[in-house]
Motif scaffolding. Structure first.
Motif, PDB file in Angstrom:
ATOM      1  N   VAL A   1       7.009  -2.697   9.982  1.00  0.00           N
ATOM      2  CA  VAL A   1       5.348  -2.718  10.516  1.00  0.00           C
ATOM      3  C   VAL A   1       5.690  -1.173  11.550  1.00  0.00           C
ATOM      4  CG1 VAL A   1       4.016  -4.022  12.385  1.00  0.00           C
ATOM      5  CG2 VAL A   1       5.339  -5.277  10.641  1.00  0.00           C
ATOM      6  N   GLY A   2       6.427  -1.458  12.733  1.00  0.00           N
ATOM      7  CA  GLY A   2       6.636   0.254  13.191  1.00  0.00           C
ATOM      8  C   GLY A   2       6.707   1.061  12.657  1.00  0.00           C
ATOM      9  N   ALA A   3       7.279   1.209  11.490  1.00  0.00           N
ATOM     10  CA  ALA A   3       7.288   2.590  11.273  1.00  0.00           C
ATOM     11  C   ALA A   3       6.082   3.075  10.251  1.00  0.00           C
ATOM     12  CB  ALA A   3       8.460   2.545   9.792  1.00  0.00           C
ATOM     13  N   MET A   4       5.733   1.911   9.237  1.00  0.00           N
ATOM     14  CA  MET A   4       4.470   2.340   8.508  1.00  0.00           C
ATOM     15  C   MET A   4       3.768   2.319   9.489  1.00  0.00           C
ATOM     16  SD  MET A   4       5.165  -1.132   5.970  1.00  0.00           S
ATOM     17  CE  MET A   4       7.102  -0.541   5.022  1.00  0.00           C
ATOM     18  N   ALA A   5       3.205   1.557  10.152  1.00  0.00           N
ATOM     19  CA  ALA A   5       2.156   1.777  11.299  1.00  0.00           C
ATOM     20  C   ALA A   5       1.985   2.549  11.766  1.00  0.00           C
ATOM     21  CB  ALA A   5       1.787   1.083  12.683  1.00  0.00           C
TER      22      ALA A   5
ATOM     23  N   PHE B   1      13.161   1.046   3.966  1.00  0.00           N
ATOM     24  CA  PHE B   1      13.717   2.329   3.109  1.00  0.00           C
ATOM     25  C   PHE B   1      13.504   2.166   1.448  1.00  0.00           C
ATOM     26  CE2 PHE B   1      15.803  -0.569   5.797  1.00  0.00           C
ATOM     27  CZ  PHE B   1      16.667   0.423   6.575  1.00  0.00           C
ATOM     28  N   GLY B   2      12.148   2.323   1.008  1.00  0.00           N
ATOM     29  CA  GLY B   2      11.631   2.931   0.312  1.00  0.00           C
ATOM     30  C   GLY B   2      10.870   3.959   0.136  1.00  0.00           C
ATOM     31  N   GLU B   3      10.164   3.925  -1.165  1.00  0.00           N
ATOM     32  CA  GLU B   3      10.023   5.388  -1.403  1.00  0.00           C
ATOM     33  C   GLU B   3       8.210   5.249  -1.937  1.00  0.00           C
ATOM     34  OE1 GLU B   3      11.256   7.230  -4.773  1.00  0.00           O
ATOM     35  OE2 GLU B   3      13.289   8.144  -4.425  1.00  0.00           O
ATOM     36  N   THR B   4       7.651   6.340  -0.939  1.00  0.00           N
ATOM     37  CA  THR B   4       6.384   6.911  -0.864  1.00  0.00           C
ATOM     38  C   THR B   4       5.194   7.859  -1.010  1.00  0.00           C
ATOM     39  OG1 THR B   4       3.966   6.314   0.914  1.00  0.00           O
ATOM     40  CG2 THR B   4       5.584   7.506   1.915  1.00  0.00           C
ATOM     41  N   ALA B   5       3.976   7.733  -1.415  1.00  0.00           N
ATOM     42  CA  ALA B   5       3.662   9.137  -2.006  1.00  0.00           C
ATOM     43  C   ALA B   5       4.094  10.675  -1.108  1.00  0.00           C
ATOM     44  CB  ALA B   5       1.891   9.236  -2.521  1.00  0.00           C
ATOM     45  N   GLY B   6       4.538  11.390  -1.374  1.00  0.00           N
ATOM     46  CA  GLY B   6       4.642  12.025  -0.563  1.00  0.00           C
ATOM     47  C   GLY B   6       3.317  13.485  -0.491  1.00  0.00           C
TER      48      GLY B   6
ATOM     49  N   GLN C   1       0.554  -1.411  -0.205  1.00  0.00           N
ATOM     50  CA  GLN C   1       0.216   0.231  -0.044  1.00  0.00           C
ATOM     51  C   GLN C   1       1.450   1.413   0.281  1.00  0.00           C
ATOM     52  OE1 GLN C   1      -2.773   0.027   3.338  1.00  0.00           O
ATOM     53  NE2 GLN C   1      -4.353  -1.446   2.837  1.00  0.00           N
ATOM     54  N   LEU C   2       2.264   1.197   0.913  1.00  0.00           N
ATOM     55  CA  LEU C   2       2.642   1.977   0.943  1.00  0.00           C
ATOM     56  C   LEU C   2       3.517   2.918  -0.301  1.00  0.00           C
ATOM     57  CD1 LEU C   2       2.894   2.561   4.889  1.00  0.00           C
ATOM     58  CD2 LEU C   2       1.225   3.627   3.198  1.00  0.00           C
ATOM     59  N   THR C   3       4.668   1.603  -0.012  1.00  0.00           N
ATOM     60  CA  THR C   3       5.390   1.884  -1.274  1.00  0.00           C
ATOM     61  C   THR C   3       5.692   0.894  -1.937  1.00  0.00           C
ATOM     62  OG1 THR C   3       7.106  -0.221  -0.053  1.00  0.00           O
ATOM     63  CG2 THR C   3       6.841   2.253   1.548  1.00  0.00           C
ATOM     64  N   GLY C   4       5.099  -0.214  -2.675  1.00  0.00           N
ATOM     65  CA  GLY C   4       4.622  -0.616  -3.745  1.00  0.00           C
ATOM     66  C   GLY C   4       5.644  -2.003  -3.852  1.00  0.00           C
ATOM     67  N   THR C   5       6.266  -2.108  -2.555  1.00  0.00           N
ATOM     68  CA  THR C   5       7.231  -2.710  -2.488  1.00  0.00           C
ATOM     69  C   THR C   5       6.415  -4.043  -1.220  1.00  0.00           C
ATOM     70  OG1 THR C   5       9.526  -1.576  -2.053  1.00  0.00           O
ATOM     71  CG2 THR C   5       9.957  -3.913  -1.815  1.00  0.00           C
ATOM     72  N   PRO C   6       6.777  -5.051  -1.673  1.00  0.00           N
ATOM     73  CA  PRO C   6       6.229  -7.248  -0.767  1.00  0.00           C
ATOM     74  C   PRO C   6       6.992  -7.395   0.009  1.00  0.00           C
ATOM     75  CG  PRO C   6       7.502  -7.629  -2.663  1.00  0.00           C
ATOM     76  CD  PRO C   6       7.267  -6.209  -3.463  1.00  0.00           C
ATOM     77  N   ILE C   7       8.326  -6.597   0.211  1.00  0.00           N
ATOM     78  CA  ILE C   7       8.944  -6.998   1.107  1.00  0.00           C
ATOM     79  C   ILE C   7       9.101  -6.070   2.111  1.00  0.00           C
ATOM     80  CG2 ILE C   7      11.744  -8.215   2.156  1.00  0.00           C
ATOM     81  CD1 ILE C   7      12.243  -9.225  -0.868  1.00  0.00           C
TER      82      ILE C   7
ATOM     83  N   TYR D   1      10.824   9.312   0.324  1.00  0.00           N
ATOM     84  CA  TYR D   1      11.165   8.468   1.219  1.00  0.00           C
ATOM     85  C   TYR D   1      10.407   7.612   2.978  1.00  0.00           C
ATOM     86  CZ  TYR D   1      16.325   7.041  -1.603  1.00  0.00           C
ATOM     87  OH  TYR D   1      16.172   6.622  -2.835  1.00  0.00           O
ATOM     88  N   LEU D   2      10.404   7.115   3.230  1.00  0.00           N
ATOM     89  CA  LEU D   2       9.578   6.635   3.916  1.00  0.00           C
ATOM     90  C   LEU D   2       9.655   7.263   5.448  1.00  0.00           C
ATOM     91  CD1 LEU D   2       6.661   3.522   4.027  1.00  0.00           C
ATOM     92  CD2 LEU D   2       8.090   4.090   5.853  1.00  0.00           C
ATOM     93  N   LEU D   3      10.603   7.117   5.867  1.00  0.00           N
ATOM     94  CA  LEU D   3      11.404   7.149   6.111  1.00  0.00           C
ATOM     95  C   LEU D   3      11.455   8.668   6.808  1.00  0.00           C
ATOM     96  CD1 LEU D   3      13.684   4.614   7.476  1.00  0.00           C
ATOM     97  CD2 LEU D   3      12.007   5.225   8.509  1.00  0.00           C
ATOM     98  N   SER D   4      12.329   9.432   5.913  1.00  0.00           N
ATOM     99  CA  SER D   4      12.053  11.035   5.550  1.00  0.00           C
ATOM    100  C   SER D   4      10.205  11.352   5.701  1.00  0.00           C
ATOM    101  CB  SER D   4      12.853  11.678   3.884  1.00  0.00           C
ATOM    102  OG  SER D   4      14.416  11.216   3.927  1.00  0.00           O
ATOM    103  N   LYS D   5       9.691  11.508   5.630  1.00  0.00           N
ATOM    104  CA  LYS D   5       8.478  11.595   5.993  1.00  0.00           C
ATOM    105  C   LYS D   5       8.281  11.230   7.031  1.00  0.00           C
ATOM    106  CE  LYS D   5       3.510  10.969   3.144  1.00  0.00           C
ATOM    107  NZ  LYS D   5       2.158  10.429   2.934  1.00  0.00           N
ATOM    108  N   LEU D   6       7.995   9.938   7.422  1.00  0.00           N
ATOM    109  CA  LEU D   6       7.593   9.946   8.581  1.00  0.00           C
ATOM    110  C   LEU D   6       8.459  10.845   9.624  1.00  0.00           C
ATOM    111  CD1 LEU D   6       6.222   8.302  10.937  1.00  0.00           C
ATOM    112  CD2 LEU D   6       7.978   6.311  10.476  1.00  0.00           C
TER     113      LEU D   6
END
Length: 599
Positions: free
Chosen positions: A302-306, A211-216, A199-205, A224-229
């Motif tokens: 799991v922690g970061a995405m949640a 460490f992937g990218e997500t929508a800004g 859902q967030l990064t398009g990566t199944p792993i 990057y997901l962690l940068s956005k968080l």
């Protein structure tokens, strides 16, 4: 079909499987009860050990602590996995070669002292009961949510279930039950993580998605997901997610306490008494590490995405827009999880300023004071979010299918129940085999020994349930205290017992008592005597703690005290008898092995 019904189907089916296996593999002798007849394959034992290890702390609580703290709580991952390396290399094969049923039995024989065995039993009971409190906390959270009752009622129901199936089969039944539980819990943990990562990064792993990218936000494209968080949480006044905030002393001591505590946990060590050969003990530890890694590599994602999903739900228009309204929470399907978890008493909110919205931010941050005043906010209105609910609520937060939510229900219960069963076995064997038969009533029959083991289980779970109603922390934090106690008392005795012939009975007993008493008193001073709220003398913070060391990190200091006292006392008292020295050498060096030859 309603979510409650789906939950019952998944949980009921998994319970039927566990109980069926427990009955099929029911222990008929003390050898089967304590060590599964020493006939478990290393891969099977590795999987059972992983289930025994990945408790409510790992499955339910760890990702929640990482989610709301970030980098600092990665120490849980480093400490727990690093401890297994120590266990595989330094303890497991030697303890298996010694050929006893329990850790206390090894300590009693190695240090040629009934007193040493009794002290080891006391250390084991203190660490194990503290550990069970953490498991019962997780059981209460899981049962409370998926039976839709309050947390205390869920805890009482869970206590009955834990005892009923743990007492059935002993180590033999629990071993094969834990294999099934591992399959359930790892499936339940990874499937939602895969969905959310997609859902967030398009990566199944998930580990790669972290460490992937997500929508800004605001049309800024991909970030990057962690940068956005990091950006979102700092805008709300919280600490940066990816930076370290704990001081280095506490971070090092905490990680070390978890590592050596892992290697000294009796319910894990017991698993290595169940394999046929000494080499199998090391292989079991290796396989356990592989199976554990599947969850531990996923937990940070799991922690970061949640945390990102929760923040987005509370601020659907971005942190510069308006917070979610109470009307939306009450009427929109994607917020149903909040209403359901509110029933358990582990999640709550309050509209303090009466604007019909729920502002979630860090009201203790000086940077947010001016913004809050300008907007008429009167404090953080998400007043309670128990860290232990995050993994169980995660599929609902991400709006995943109902069957995934039911699967996570089964997985959370499998994690808590499998470890609780292992701990109860360690406790029961310490009382019945080491204390009663080994010391007080050596003529006890096998039937009486099994009965006393099961009575000990009942008493232990009653105490843990009572303390679990008001636990000294979240599940993983309570478990960390148990690791500290094991690190300070049991691990040094095992290490010195295997690798030093100079440590004698007086030194070992003095070291265990010094390490245990120091660590336990330090924990009680910060967490409350007997973990009773309000009886603590110091706050459990770096600034307010007695020596600047938090209670979860003090176990490493206790271990140093144990080693130091044991050596000091041993050097000033009688030497170890020659037959004990020969015994230690025979455990460490294979019989018949000659010295090195220069060719």
């Amino acid at each position: 079909m309603e979510q409650f019904t789906i939950n019952l189907l998944f949980v009921g089916a998994s319970f039927a499987l566990y109980i069926g296996i427990a009955i099929w593999a029911r222990a008929g002798s003390t050898s089967e009860f304590y060590a599964a007849g020493r006939g478990v394959h290393p891969v099977t034992n590795g999987m059972a050990t992983a289930a025994d290890w990945m408790s409510a702390a790992s499955f339910i609580s760890m990702a929640g602590l990482i989610a709301f703290t970030g980098y600092d709580n990665s120490a849980y991952l480093m400490g727990w996995t690093g401890g297994y390396v120590l266990l595989a290399l330094l303890l497991a094969p030697y303890l298996r070669k010694f050929g006893k049923f329990t850790v206390s039995e090894f300590i009693g024989d190695r240090f040629y002292s009934p007193t040493a065995r009794v002290v080891a039993v006391i250390c084991l009971l203190v660490a194990s009961i503290t550990y069970v409190i953490g498991q019962m906390t997780g059981v209460g959270v899981a049962f409370g949510r998926f039976l839709e009752v309050d947390n205390t009622t869920g805890l009482l129901i869970g206590a009955v279930v834990v005892f009923a199936y743990a007492v059935f089969g002993g180590m033999k039944g629990v071993t094969y039950t834990q294999v099934a539980q591992y399959v359930v819990l790892i499936t339940a943990y990874t499937i939602p993580a895969v969905f959310i990562s997609l859902q967030l990064t398009g990566t199944p792993i998930p580990a790669l998605g972290l460490f992937g990218e997500t929508a800004g936000t605001g049309g800024e494209g991909s970030v990057y997901l962690l940068s956005k968080l990091d950006q979102i949480v700092t805008e709300l006044g919280f600490k940066s997610y990816t930076e370290a905030h704990m001081d280095n002393l506490n971070l090092v001591l905490f990680t070390l306490s978890l590592m050596i505590g892992t290697a000294g946990l009796p319910h894990v060590i017991m698993r290595f008494f169940t394999v046929p050969k000494v080499s199998d003990a090391r292989w079991s530890a290796g396989w356990a590490l592989v199976f554990i890694a599947l969850l531990y590599l996923t937990a940070p994602a799991v922690g970061a995405m949640a945390r990102l999903n929760i923040t987005n739900l509370m601020w659907p228009n971005g942190t510069s827009g308006e917070a979610v309204s109470i009307e939306t929470i009450q009427n929109e399907p994607e917020y149903n999880w909040m209403l359901t978890w509110q029933k358990t008493g582990l999640l709550d909110w309050e509209d303090k300023n009466g604007d019909g919205k729920i502002q979630y931010y860090n009201d203790a941050s000086e940077a947010m004071t001016e913004k809050a005043a300008a907007n008429g906010w009167q404090g953080n209105e998400l007043t309670k979010f128990d860290r232990d609910i995050l993994v169980l609520a995660n599929p609902e937060i991400a709006n995943l299918p109902s069957w995934v939510i039911g699967l996570v229900a089964a997985g959370g219960l499998a994690a808590a129940l499998s470890t609780a069963a292992g701990l109860l076995l360690a406790i029961s064997s310490a009382v019945s085999h080491d204390l009663l038969k080994g010391q007080l009533t050596p003529d006890m029959t096998e039937k009486s020994e099994l009965m006393s083991a099961r009575i000990a289980m009942a008493v232990a779970i009653a105490v843990a349930t009572w303390l679990g109603i008001n636990p000294p922390g979240f599940a993983a934090q309570t478990v960390a205290l148990a690791f500290g106690l094991a690190a300070a008392s049991i691990f040094p005795a095992l290490m010195m017992g295997i690798f030093s012939t100079r440590i004698n009975n007086v030194g070992a007993v003095s070291g265990m008592l010094a390490g245990l008493i120091f660590t336990l008193v330090y924990i009680f001073l910060h967490k409350g005597w007997m973990f009773i709220p309000g009886t603590n003398s110091f706050p459990d913070t770096v600034d307010g703690s007695l020596f600047g060391i938090q209670s979860t990190a003090i176990g490493a200091v206790g271990a140093l005290i144990n080693f130091g006292v044991a050596y000091a006392v041993s050097l000033t008292t009688a030497d170890t008898p020659q037959e004990i020295k020969d015994l230690v050498e025979s455990v460490r060096i294979p019989a018949g092995a000659g010295g090195a030859v220069d060719h």
